[in-house]
Design a protein around this motif. Sequence first.
Motif, PDB file in Angstrom:
ATOM      1  N   SER A 117       9.523  -3.664  57.121  1.00 20.91           N
ATOM      2  CA  SER A 117      10.757  -3.657  56.289  1.00 20.91           C
ATOM      3  C   SER A 117      10.886  -2.095  55.987  1.00 20.91           C
ATOM      4  N   GLY A 118      12.226  -1.614  55.735  1.00 24.95           N
ATOM      5  CA  GLY A 118      12.276  -0.199  55.473  1.00 24.95           C
ATOM      6  C   GLY A 118      13.720  -0.170  54.730  1.00 24.95           C
ATOM      7  N   ALA A 119      14.002   1.053  54.301  1.00 24.83           N
ATOM      8  CA  ALA A 119      15.282   1.393  53.496  1.00 24.83           C
ATOM      9  C   ALA A 119      16.526   1.540  54.269  1.00 24.83           C
ATOM     10  N   ASN A 120      17.498   1.442  53.486  1.00 27.30           N
ATOM     11  CA  ASN A 120      18.682   1.768  54.070  1.00 27.30           C
ATOM     12  C   ASN A 120      18.726   3.359  54.226  1.00 27.30           C
ATOM     13  N   TYR A 121      19.485   4.045  55.526  1.00 26.35           N
ATOM     14  CA  TYR A 121      19.528   5.488  55.350  1.00 26.35           C
ATOM     15  C   TYR A 121      21.319   5.606  55.338  1.00 26.35           C
ATOM     16  N   THR A 122      21.631   6.776  54.832  1.00 24.22           N
ATOM     17  CA  THR A 122      23.127   7.122  54.609  1.00 24.22           C
ATOM     18  C   THR A 122      23.147   8.497  55.091  1.00 24.22           C
ATOM     19  N   THR A 123      24.609   8.789  54.840  1.00 23.85           N
ATOM     20  CA  THR A 123      24.926  10.251  55.416  1.00 23.85           C
ATOM     21  C   THR A 123      24.066  11.319  54.668  1.00 23.85           C
ATOM     22  N   ASN A 124      23.564  12.292  55.661  1.00 19.41           N
ATOM     23  CA  ASN A 124      22.730  13.504  55.206  1.00 19.41           C
ATOM     24  C   ASN A 124      21.283  12.970  55.155  1.00 19.41           C
ATOM     25  N   ASP A 125      20.904  11.629  55.156  1.00 16.04           N
ATOM     26  CA  ASP A 125      19.372  11.404  55.153  1.00 16.04           C
ATOM     27  C   ASP A 125      18.935  11.731  56.294  1.00 16.04           C
ATOM     28  N   ILE A 126      17.445  11.829  56.395  1.00 12.42           N
ATOM     29  CA  ILE A 126      16.620  12.263  57.518  1.00 12.42           C
ATOM     30  C   ILE A 126      15.541  11.337  57.813  1.00 12.42           C
ATOM     31  N   GLY A 128      12.345  10.007  59.953  1.00 13.14           N
ATOM     32  CA  GLY A 128      11.447  10.636  60.948  1.00 13.14           C
ATOM     33  C   GLY A 128      10.904   9.496  61.748  1.00 13.14           C
ATOM     34  N   ILE A 129      10.395   9.766  62.948  1.00 10.59           N
ATOM     35  CA  ILE A 129       9.699   9.014  63.837  1.00 10.59           C
ATOM     36  C   ILE A 129       8.394   9.605  64.523  1.00 10.59           C
ATOM     37  N   ALA A 130       7.358   9.071  64.115  1.00 15.79           N
ATOM     38  CA  ALA A 130       5.953   9.403  64.402  1.00 15.79           C
ATOM     39  C   ALA A 130       5.604   8.410  65.025  1.00 15.79           C
ATOM     40  N   LYS A 137       0.931   3.213  68.255  1.00 13.20           N
ATOM     41  CA  LYS A 137       1.359   3.111  66.801  1.00 13.20           C
ATOM     42  C   LYS A 137       2.543   3.776  66.581  1.00 13.20           C
ATOM     43  N   LEU A 138       3.463   3.136  65.909  1.00 10.05           N
ATOM     44  CA  LEU A 138       4.776   3.714  65.551  1.00 10.05           C
ATOM     45  C   LEU A 138       5.420   3.733  64.314  1.00 10.05           C
ATOM     46  N   TYR A 139       5.804   4.942  63.685  1.00  6.79           N
ATOM     47  CA  TYR A 139       6.075   4.804  62.316  1.00  6.79           C
ATOM     48  C   TYR A 139       7.400   5.504  61.930  1.00  6.79           C
ATOM     49  N   PHE A 140       8.037   5.065  60.706  1.00 10.33           N
ATOM     50  CA  PHE A 140       9.300   5.571  60.526  1.00 10.33           C
ATOM     51  C   PHE A 140       9.289   6.139  58.940  1.00 10.33           C
ATOM     52  N   SER A 141       9.889   7.185  58.911  1.00 11.48           N
ATOM     53  CA  SER A 141      10.200   7.589  57.422  1.00 11.48           C
ATOM     54  C   SER A 141      11.567   7.948  57.205  1.00 11.48           C
ATOM     55  N   ASN A 143      13.842  10.562  54.552  1.00  7.92           N
ATOM     56  CA  ASN A 143      13.971  11.423  53.755  1.00  7.92           C
ATOM     57  C   ASN A 143      12.031  11.974  53.048  1.00  7.92           C
ATOM     58  N   GLY A 144      11.419  11.819  54.025  1.00  2.42           N
ATOM     59  CA  GLY A 144       9.851  12.019  53.715  1.00  2.42           C
ATOM     60  C   GLY A 144       8.882  10.957  53.276  1.00  2.42           C
ATOM     61  N   THR A 145       9.598   9.900  53.047  1.00  4.05           N
ATOM     62  CA  THR A 145       8.816   8.688  52.515  1.00  4.05           C
ATOM     63  C   THR A 145       8.539   7.553  53.764  1.00  4.05           C
ATOM     64  N   TRP A 146       7.572   7.473  54.144  1.00  2.00           N
ATOM     65  CA  TRP A 146       6.951   6.570  55.132  1.00  2.00           C
ATOM     66  C   TRP A 146       7.342   5.326  54.673  1.00  2.00           C
ATOM     67  N   GLN A 147       7.941   4.492  55.576  1.00  2.00           N
ATOM     68  CA  GLN A 147       8.401   2.952  55.413  1.00  2.00           C
ATOM     69  C   GLN A 147       7.408   1.880  55.817  1.00  2.00           C
ATOM     70  N   ASN A 148       7.622   0.901  55.117  1.00  2.00           N
ATOM     71  CA  ASN A 148       6.445  -0.267  55.295  1.00  2.00           C
ATOM     72  C   ASN A 148       5.405   0.136  54.819  1.00  2.00           C
ATOM     73  N   SER A 149       5.132   1.209  54.008  1.00  2.00           N
ATOM     74  CA  SER A 149       3.768   1.598  53.265  1.00  2.00           C
ATOM     75  C   SER A 149       3.253   2.280  54.411  1.00  2.00           C
ATOM     76  N   GLY A 150       3.664   2.961  55.407  1.00  2.00           N
ATOM     77  CA  GLY A 150       3.108   3.332  56.628  1.00  2.00           C
ATOM     78  C   GLY A 150       2.156   4.742  56.284  1.00  2.00           C
ATOM     79  N   ASN A 151       1.343   4.872  57.320  1.00  2.00           N
ATOM     80  CA  ASN A 151       0.282   6.066  56.966  1.00  2.00           C
ATOM     81  C   ASN A 151      -0.069   6.531  58.462  1.00  2.00           C
TER      82      ASN A 151
END
Length: 202
Positions: A117-126, A128-130, A137-141, A143-151
Amino acid sequence: GGGTLTKTEDSPSNVFATMNPLANFFTTSTFTNGNTTTSMPAAKKSYDVSTLGMSSTSGKFYAEVKMNAPSQYTEIGISDHPSLNDTNGLGGANYEWGYTNGNQVLRHNNSNVSGWSGANYTTNDIVGIALDNDNQKLYFSVNGTWQNSGNPESGATGTGAVSTSTVPSFYHFAGGDNHNDGTTLSWNYGSPPFAISSGNTD
């Protein structure tokens, strides 16, 4: 004249990736800002891909996407091929993963990835894809906060990550829309027109 200049290190001897206007087969997107901004029209369920082809078996890759005009169904992720007439959108095929806005899920092979699970993103949010292809392994952030408690530094453990595959020879970064609403995205591959939310250098 007046105005603010944006520093860029893109040059003939140091070329950064962009989105690929030559892979615009089905989306009929508009490419601007040196092919770093894509505008997908409404009435399309599809996505655009990067010029960068990343080995699926080795290497670590990172990109960021600014939400200029996202929709509830904007999707950000990776794919092993350019989009054709893909009515299922990004994440609709076996070697695609798409982080979907609105319902905050990660789609793969036309199904939601269980437990992610991850957060909603809206206009001007950024977003990230690692992509860690040393460990698949694939991660998403957001605004700099990794989703799904990712590291992304967790290596083979893959804390909060989704596992990818070594079967395709390469992946592209990708982004689009899955509900005919249209979306506009700006991509940062190291020579950005916007601030880097993660603080990573080029």
